[in-house]
Design a protein around this motif. Sequence first.
Motif, short mmCIF file in Angstrom:
data_model
loop_
_atom_site.label_atom_id
_atom_site.label_comp_id
_atom_site.label_asym_id
_atom_site.label_seq_id
_atom_site.Cartn_x
_atom_site.Cartn_y
_atom_site.Cartn_z
N PRO A 84 -23.88 -13.17 -29.07
CA PRO A 84 -25.22 -12.65 -29.39
C PRO A 84 -25.41 -12.42 -30.89
O PRO A 84 -26.44 -12.81 -31.47
CB PRO A 84 -25.28 -11.34 -28.60
N THR A 85 -24.42 -11.82 -31.54
CA THR A 85 -24.50 -11.57 -32.98
C THR A 85 -24.56 -12.88 -33.75
O THR A 85 -25.35 -13.03 -34.69
CB THR A 85 -23.29 -10.75 -33.45
N MET A 86 -23.74 -13.85 -33.35
CA MET A 86 -23.67 -15.11 -34.07
C MET A 86 -24.94 -15.94 -33.94
O MET A 86 -25.17 -16.86 -34.74
CB MET A 86 -22.46 -15.92 -33.60
N PHE A 87 -25.76 -15.64 -32.92
CA PHE A 87 -27.02 -16.35 -32.75
C PHE A 87 -28.23 -15.47 -33.08
O PHE A 87 -29.36 -15.84 -32.79
CB PHE A 87 -27.13 -16.89 -31.32
N GLY A 88 -27.97 -14.30 -33.66
CA GLY A 88 -29.06 -13.43 -34.05
C GLY A 88 -29.82 -12.83 -32.89
O GLY A 88 -31.02 -12.56 -32.99
N LEU A 89 -29.13 -12.64 -31.77
CA LEU A 89 -29.74 -12.09 -30.57
C LEU A 89 -29.26 -10.66 -30.35
O LEU A 89 -28.06 -10.38 -30.47
CB LEU A 89 -29.39 -12.95 -29.35
N PRO A 90 -30.14 -9.73 -30.02
CA PRO A 90 -29.74 -8.33 -29.87
C PRO A 90 -28.86 -8.10 -28.65
O PRO A 90 -29.10 -8.70 -27.59
CB PRO A 90 -31.07 -7.59 -29.75
N GLN A 91 -27.86 -7.26 -28.79
CA GLN A 91 -27.04 -6.87 -27.65
C GLN A 91 -27.93 -6.16 -26.63
O GLN A 91 -28.82 -5.39 -26.98
CB GLN A 91 -25.93 -5.91 -28.11
N GLY A 92 -27.70 -6.44 -25.37
CA GLY A 92 -28.42 -5.77 -24.31
C GLY A 92 -29.86 -6.23 -24.12
O GLY A 92 -30.64 -5.54 -23.48
N LEU A 93 -30.22 -7.42 -24.65
CA LEU A 93 -31.62 -7.83 -24.57
C LEU A 93 -32.10 -8.08 -23.15
O LEU A 93 -33.30 -8.08 -22.87
CB LEU A 93 -31.86 -9.08 -25.42
N GLN A 94 -31.17 -8.28 -22.19
CA GLN A 94 -31.55 -8.48 -20.79
C GLN A 94 -31.10 -7.33 -19.90
O GLN A 94 -31.11 -7.45 -18.67
CB GLN A 94 -30.98 -9.81 -20.28
N ALA A 95 -30.71 -6.21 -20.51
CA ALA A 95 -30.16 -5.09 -19.75
C ALA A 95 -31.14 -4.54 -18.71
O ALA A 95 -30.75 -4.15 -17.61
CB ALA A 95 -29.73 -3.98 -20.70
N GLY A 96 -32.40 -4.51 -19.03
CA GLY A 96 -33.39 -3.95 -18.10
C GLY A 96 -34.12 -5.00 -17.30
O GLY A 96 -35.09 -4.67 -16.59
N SER A 97 -33.68 -6.23 -17.33
CA SER A 97 -34.39 -7.31 -16.64
C SER A 97 -34.02 -7.35 -15.16
O SER A 97 -32.85 -7.17 -14.79
CB SER A 97 -34.06 -8.65 -17.29
N SER A 98 -34.99 -7.63 -14.34
CA SER A 98 -34.75 -7.77 -12.90
C SER A 98 -34.29 -9.18 -12.54
O SER A 98 -33.89 -9.43 -11.40
CB SER A 98 -36.03 -7.43 -12.13
N GLU A 99 -34.33 -10.08 -13.50
CA GLU A 99 -33.96 -11.47 -13.24
C GLU A 99 -32.47 -11.73 -13.39
O GLU A 99 -31.98 -12.81 -13.05
CB GLU A 99 -34.73 -12.40 -14.19
N GLY A 100 -31.74 -10.78 -13.92
CA GLY A 100 -30.32 -10.98 -14.12
C GLY A 100 -30.01 -11.79 -15.36
O GLY A 100 -30.91 -12.10 -16.16
N LEU A 101 -28.76 -12.18 -15.51
CA LEU A 101 -28.34 -12.92 -16.70
C LEU A 101 -28.91 -14.33 -16.67
O LEU A 101 -28.80 -15.04 -15.67
CB LEU A 101 -26.81 -12.96 -16.74
N ARG A 102 -29.49 -14.75 -17.77
CA ARG A 102 -30.09 -16.08 -17.85
C ARG A 102 -29.98 -16.59 -19.29
O ARG A 102 -29.85 -15.80 -20.22
CB ARG A 102 -31.55 -16.05 -17.40
N PRO A 103 -30.05 -17.90 -19.47
CA PRO A 103 -29.91 -18.46 -20.82
C PRO A 103 -31.05 -18.08 -21.74
O PRO A 103 -32.20 -17.96 -21.31
CB PRO A 103 -29.89 -19.97 -20.56
N VAL A 104 -30.71 -17.91 -23.01
CA VAL A 104 -31.69 -17.72 -24.07
C VAL A 104 -31.52 -18.87 -25.05
O VAL A 104 -30.41 -19.11 -25.53
CB VAL A 104 -31.50 -16.38 -24.80
N GLU A 105 -32.60 -19.60 -25.33
CA GLU A 105 -32.48 -20.77 -26.20
C GLU A 105 -32.62 -20.38 -27.66
O GLU A 105 -33.54 -19.67 -28.05
CB GLU A 105 -33.51 -21.82 -25.84
#
Length: 376
Positions: free
Chosen positions: A172-193
Amino acid sequence: RPGGIRARETLRGAWYSLPGRHLLSMTPVSTANRDEILAALDGVQDPELHASIVRLGMIKDIAVEENRVAITVELTTPACPLKETIEADIRAALAGMAGTDEVVLTWGANVRSSNPKEGQKAVEGVRNIIAVASNKGGVGKSTLASNIAVALAKTGASVGLVDADITGPNLPTMFGLPQGLQAGSSEGLRPVERYGVKVVSIGFLLPKGTPVVWRGPMIGSAVRQLLHDVPWGDLDYLIIDLPPGTSDAAMSMAQEAPIAGVVIVSSPQDVSVEDAMKAVAMFEKLDVPVFGMVENFSYFVAPDTGTRYDIFGHGGAAKAADELGIDFLGEIPIEPAVREGADRGIPVVYGAPDSESAKAIDRIAKRSTRRRGHNR
């Protein structure tokens, strides 16, 4: 005739095909000219297989109009490192031939899938899995994995990247994505492009600073879910960033899915090379092909003087690869741009493509895609 070339003239043009291959089409042209083009292309060989590109089915279309020839060539990967060689050989074969004053080449790619072994399950939509591994932490494995993924995406390949370092997810850090960005999602873990790569990390579910304290069986279960429960879509390559060591994650990955091959990362020091050689032995025992070894932190060139320094030594990984009988895929210099890119969330092959480290990683990525197991 069986095994030969079938030809038929029509009022609208001429066509011909090779048995079992795609159609090759042409507008009307003299028989002699057509025969010369066919014979010339049949003499061009794939540099790896040493067989005719026509007989391998790589020529998908030929069109001739006056003195212009248009040829469509299908490679086994858009990242083919031998593309320039093939192009040069085609142009050389047609040079000086009547009716070929202008040669236009169009490139396509058909990435072939790796076949599961007994007990393995293919990842839906994924044609090939490439794992990036080391037996020692701190050698730049995650940095290389993320940059290989972006480098392949830049060639036009569809690429995914999974963070299998369950207890230390850094992607997440290496791609500039915040930690926990899907923590509250009801969809579960999914790819971020990001940068053309579909990224998945357990870090997407964990707030920053949250440790993962799991035993081996839980890590193995998480790896299986990362592979089979994530909607990856259609991918040419799924890059796996494995944790350091001969751990449950690496074993689970090898047992769960058909890994096309592994790229082993080492630094030049003897202790790192020793650990890298152990990683090679582990994957050989797991019957997973090893594509080759990479030497990271290979050397440093002072920007003010141009003086080269082998800070951690040099050539250890190349020597080890030679001893093990595997390929040496390349060496990556120490450059501030690599560290800066990782910290800023911009992989160096994207943010500083003209740097020496980015060029080295581009070459490594292309060499990895042509290894046995997921290429011809």
